[in-house]
Motif scaffolding. Sequence first.
Motif, PDB file in Angstrom:
ATOM      1  N   ASP A 371       0.610 -18.881  46.641  1.00 42.44           N
ATOM      2  CA  ASP A 371       1.469 -17.729  46.395  1.00 42.44           C
ATOM      3  C   ASP A 371       0.590 -16.480  46.386  1.00 42.44           C
ATOM      4  O   ASP A 371      -0.227 -16.290  45.479  1.00 42.44           O
ATOM      5  CB  ASP A 371       2.195 -17.879  45.056  1.00 42.44           C
ATOM      6  CG  ASP A 371       3.263 -16.803  44.850  1.00 42.44           C
ATOM      7  OD1 ASP A 371       3.075 -15.674  45.345  1.00 42.44           O
ATOM      8  OD2 ASP A 371       4.275 -17.088  44.183  1.00 42.44           O
ATOM      9  N   ASP A 372       0.746 -15.651  47.400  1.00 41.45           N
ATOM     10  CA  ASP A 372      -0.067 -14.440  47.510  1.00 41.45           C
ATOM     11  C   ASP A 372       0.180 -13.475  46.359  1.00 41.45           C
ATOM     12  O   ASP A 372      -0.718 -12.745  45.936  1.00 41.45           O
ATOM     13  CB  ASP A 372       0.209 -13.728  48.833  1.00 41.45           C
ATOM     14  CG  ASP A 372      -0.219 -14.557  50.036  1.00 41.45           C
ATOM     15  OD1 ASP A 372      -1.056 -15.466  49.842  1.00 41.45           O
ATOM     16  OD2 ASP A 372       0.284 -14.308  51.147  1.00 41.45           O
ATOM     17  N   LYS A 373       1.412 -13.456  45.840  1.00 41.38           N
ATOM     18  CA  LYS A 373       1.767 -12.480  44.816  1.00 41.38           C
ATOM     19  C   LYS A 373       1.145 -12.805  43.451  1.00 41.38           C
ATOM     20  O   LYS A 373       1.026 -11.923  42.607  1.00 41.38           O
ATOM     21  CB  LYS A 373       3.286 -12.402  44.679  1.00 41.38           C
ATOM     22  CG  LYS A 373       3.991 -11.903  45.937  1.00 41.38           C
ATOM     23  CD  LYS A 373       5.496 -11.873  45.743  1.00 41.38           C
ATOM     24  CE  LYS A 373       6.208 -11.389  46.998  1.00 41.38           C
ATOM     25  NZ  LYS A 373       7.690 -11.368  46.832  1.00 41.38           N
ATOM     26  N   GLN A 374       0.796 -14.077  43.238  1.00 42.79           N
ATOM     27  CA  GLN A 374       0.259 -14.467  41.935  1.00 42.79           C
ATOM     28  C   GLN A 374      -1.263 -14.460  41.874  1.00 42.79           C
ATOM     29  O   GLN A 374      -1.842 -14.773  40.836  1.00 42.79           O
ATOM     30  CB  GLN A 374       0.767 -15.864  41.556  1.00 42.79           C
ATOM     31  CG  GLN A 374       2.263 -15.934  41.328  1.00 42.79           C
ATOM     32  CD  GLN A 374       2.680 -17.261  40.728  1.00 42.79           C
ATOM     33  OE1 GLN A 374       2.008 -17.803  39.855  1.00 42.79           O
ATOM     34  NE2 GLN A 374       3.808 -17.790  41.195  1.00 42.79           N
ATOM     35  N   THR A 377      -5.350  -9.562  40.939  1.00 42.92           N
ATOM     36  CA  THR A 377      -5.234  -8.242  41.550  1.00 42.92           C
ATOM     37  C   THR A 377      -6.566  -7.792  42.137  1.00 42.92           C
ATOM     38  O   THR A 377      -7.608  -7.885  41.484  1.00 42.92           O
ATOM     39  CB  THR A 377      -4.759  -7.214  40.509  1.00 42.92           C
ATOM     40  OG1 THR A 377      -3.520  -7.651  39.953  1.00 42.92           O
ATOM     41  CG2 THR A 377      -4.580  -5.840  41.150  1.00 42.92           C
ATOM     42  N   SER A 382      -5.014 -15.809  47.090  1.00 47.05           N
ATOM     43  CA  SER A 382      -3.735 -16.365  46.655  1.00 47.05           C
ATOM     44  C   SER A 382      -3.969 -17.260  45.440  1.00 47.05           C
ATOM     45  O   SER A 382      -5.110 -17.601  45.109  1.00 47.05           O
ATOM     46  CB  SER A 382      -3.094 -17.169  47.782  1.00 47.05           C
ATOM     47  OG  SER A 382      -2.921 -16.384  48.934  1.00 47.05           O
ATOM     48  N   ARG A 383      -2.880 -17.674  44.804  1.00 48.37           N
ATOM     49  CA  ARG A 383      -2.958 -18.621  43.692  1.00 48.37           C
ATOM     50  C   ARG A 383      -2.355 -19.939  44.126  1.00 48.37           C
ATOM     51  O   ARG A 383      -1.306 -19.977  44.781  1.00 48.37           O
ATOM     52  CB  ARG A 383      -2.226 -18.076  42.477  1.00 48.37           C
ATOM     53  CG  ARG A 383      -2.264 -19.015  41.264  1.00 48.37           C
ATOM     54  CD  ARG A 383      -1.544 -18.433  40.068  1.00 48.37           C
ATOM     55  NE  ARG A 383      -1.582 -19.345  38.944  1.00 48.37           N
ATOM     56  CZ  ARG A 383      -2.601 -19.452  38.088  1.00 48.37           C
ATOM     57  NH1 ARG A 383      -3.661 -18.663  38.240  1.00 48.37           N
ATOM     58  NH2 ARG A 383      -2.577 -20.315  37.094  1.00 48.37           N
ATOM     59  N   THR A 418      -5.711 -19.688  53.861  1.00 49.52           N
ATOM     60  CA  THR A 418      -6.319 -19.618  52.538  1.00 49.52           C
ATOM     61  C   THR A 418      -7.809 -19.917  52.615  1.00 49.52           C
ATOM     62  O   THR A 418      -8.629 -19.252  51.973  1.00 49.52           O
ATOM     63  CB  THR A 418      -5.639 -20.609  51.583  1.00 49.52           C
ATOM     64  OG1 THR A 418      -4.254 -20.284  51.470  1.00 49.52           O
ATOM     65  CG2 THR A 418      -6.283 -20.577  50.205  1.00 49.52           C
TER      66      THR A 418
END
Length: 646
Positions: A371-374, A377, A382-383, A418
Motif C-alpha cells: 500500500d503506497d499510501k501507508q 512519509t 510502500s507498506r 517494490t
Amino acid sequence: RPSLLTFEMVLRDEDSRHMEMKSIRHLVGVVLAAIAALSLAAAGAAAKPRTTGGIAARNTHARSSPRWSSGPSSASASTVEDRSGTHDVVVVGAGIGGLSCAALLARYGFSVVVAEAHDVVGGAAHSWSRRTREGTFTFDSGPSLFSGCSAPSANPLRQVLDAVGVHSGPPAGDNRPSVEWRTYDEWKMYLPEGELTVRSGDPQSLEAELARLGGESARQDWVRLLKANGPLSSLIAGVPPIALRADVGAALSAGIPYFPKIDPLSAAQTFLRGTSPSGPFSAVLHAADVRPGSLVYRFFDFLAFALSGLPASETSAAAVSFMLRELFSPGAVMDFPVGGGQAVANALAESARVRGGKVFTRARVSEFLMDDKQGPTGTGLSRCVGVRLEDGVELRARVAVVSNAPVWNTASLLPEGTRRRLEQRVKVEGSNLDSAAPKTPSFMHLHLAFRAEGLPEGAALGMHHIIVDTWAKPITAEDNAVFISIPSVLDPEAAPEGFHTLHAYLPATEPFERWEGLDRKSDEYATLKAERSKALWAAVERVIPDIRERVVYEAVGTPLTHERFLNVQGGSYGPGHAAGRESFPGPQSPLPGLWCCGASTFPGIGVPAVAGSAMSVANTLAPLDKHLALLKDMRAQGTLDYDAQQ
C-alpha cells in the motif's frame, strides 16, 4: 560493538528512520544464538518418501523415492471464503518459528492467521508415516535432539511453550495443548580414535572419556576449556530469552529486572580473555590454550558444525558456550517429544487456534500486498499490508506481516516495482530481504524401518550415534560426518512392536550443484541416489552391522527433496553467516510492515534459535504492558526464573 551493559540508541535505517538498540540486539545474540546449540541435530528436513503401492519381493523390503506425504495437522481444509479476510498479523509459513510467533501473538491478544504452503504444519520439524505389511512407521523429517524442553529452562522453545500454556506431559484431560517428553542422558560418537560416550550432566565422565582416547593432554585441555568457558557461559545465561524485545522497551522487560544480576566480573573476564559472545568459539578454545588438531579442539569443531553447518572458527561463541553450560550442568538431560517434532508443531498451532488464530495449510503465498499510501512519509516506500495466495485469496494485516520463509523466498515475494524502489532507497544487502545471502550446502537422508530382534532393548540401543570418518579432512568435507537417530527407542508410537525407525543424514555437506536440473523420475537420478547414500549405509553399519538384512522399508532423500518441499533454494540448511565477520539480520525488514523470523533471521539456525527469533518479533509487536504482564504470569507459575529452582 557497544557494551553489553549499556543501552545505546542508534539510527537503524537512515531512509525509514527506524530506531533500534544495538546493545539489545547484541544481548539477544548472547542469549538466543547460544541456545541454538541445544538443537544439535536440527538438520533441516529429510526425505519424505512416496508410497510405491506394494511391498518389494526381496525380504518384504519396501523401497521408495522421496515424496512428502500428509501428516497430522492442526488445520482443516478451508474454502476461499473462509480464508480471505483481514487480521492483525499474517504469518507466512508454519515452521516452528512461524508457529511460535503466531502462538505468542495470539497470547498477546492479536488476531492471527498463518498461511502454510505444505499440507501439514511444522516445516522442517514435521513428522510423516508410512504403512507397510509390518505396520505403520513414523519418521521425523528433521530435528531429533532436543534439550531443555522437559522442564523450565533457558531454551527459547520451552519458554514459548510455557508462555502460551502448552502442558508438558501426557494430555491432562482439560483440552490444553500438550507435549509429552521422554528423557535420556547419553549419546555416542564414533571417532578415528575410537568410540566416545557423551553423558549429559556429567563433565567428569567426558573428562575420563577424552583422557581414554587422547591421553593426559586431552584431559587437561577439557579442564582448561571448562574454566575458560565459565565466565562467558555465566554472562550469556543472565537474561531469560522471553524477556527480550527489539526496542527500547527491553530496558523494562530485561534491563532493570536482570542486568543487575549479571556478574560484572564474568563480563570483565570474558572480554579480557579476548573472547566475545558474538565472536567465533575458536577464540574460546584459543583462550584455553586448546590447540587446533587436538582431540578437544576437533570435538568442538564437530559440535560447532553440528549446530551451524560451519566449523568452530565460524560458529558463534555464545552458541557453543551456552551448549556447554546446558549439557553439563547438574541433572541435565536430553529430551524427545512423543510423536516427534510434529507433536511440538501441533501443540503450537493448537495454542494459536484456541485463542482465535487460524492456521491454513495448502495456502501457498505468491506475493506480498503493498500500500503506497501507508508507507513512511517522504521515503518513497510502500507498506506491506498482507499477502496474496496462489489461488487469488488475499489475507490482509492491520499490524504486520511476518515471514517465516527462508530469506531467498521472502525476497522473491516482493512485487517487482517494490523491489526496485526498495533497492534504490535502502541497503538491502545483508538484510532479511537479501536474495544473494550466502547458502550452506544441503543434505542426503536415509530413513529406515527395521526388525529389532536380537538388538539391545529400548534405550540400550542408543538414541543418537554420530560418526566422524577422518580428521585428515575438514569436518565440513563431503561424507565426513554422519548423524544417526533411532527415535523408536524412546517413542513407542514411532514403530510397531518388534521394529525400529532410523534416520541418518549427511549434515549440510551435500552440494546442490550435483543434483541441479536432474529429472527426479530419471534413471540418472536413481543411480545418483544409490551412489550418494553409500556413506549413510556404511555409517549405519557401524552401529548395526547387519542392518541391510533387517530393513523392511527404506527411503532416500536428496537436495532436490529439500528444494521442492521446503521451498528453500538449493535445498540449503540456511544462510552461511560466519561468526565474527557476518551476522544474521534482525527481525525488522527494510520494508515497512514486514517482519521476519526463522532460520534466516537472528539468532540463526536451529529449533531453539527460530523460537528465539519468533519471541523477538512477537514481543516487539506486543504493547510493553502486555509483555510485562506475561513475564509476571510466568514468574508466578515458576516457569521463568528457572535458575532459582535448581
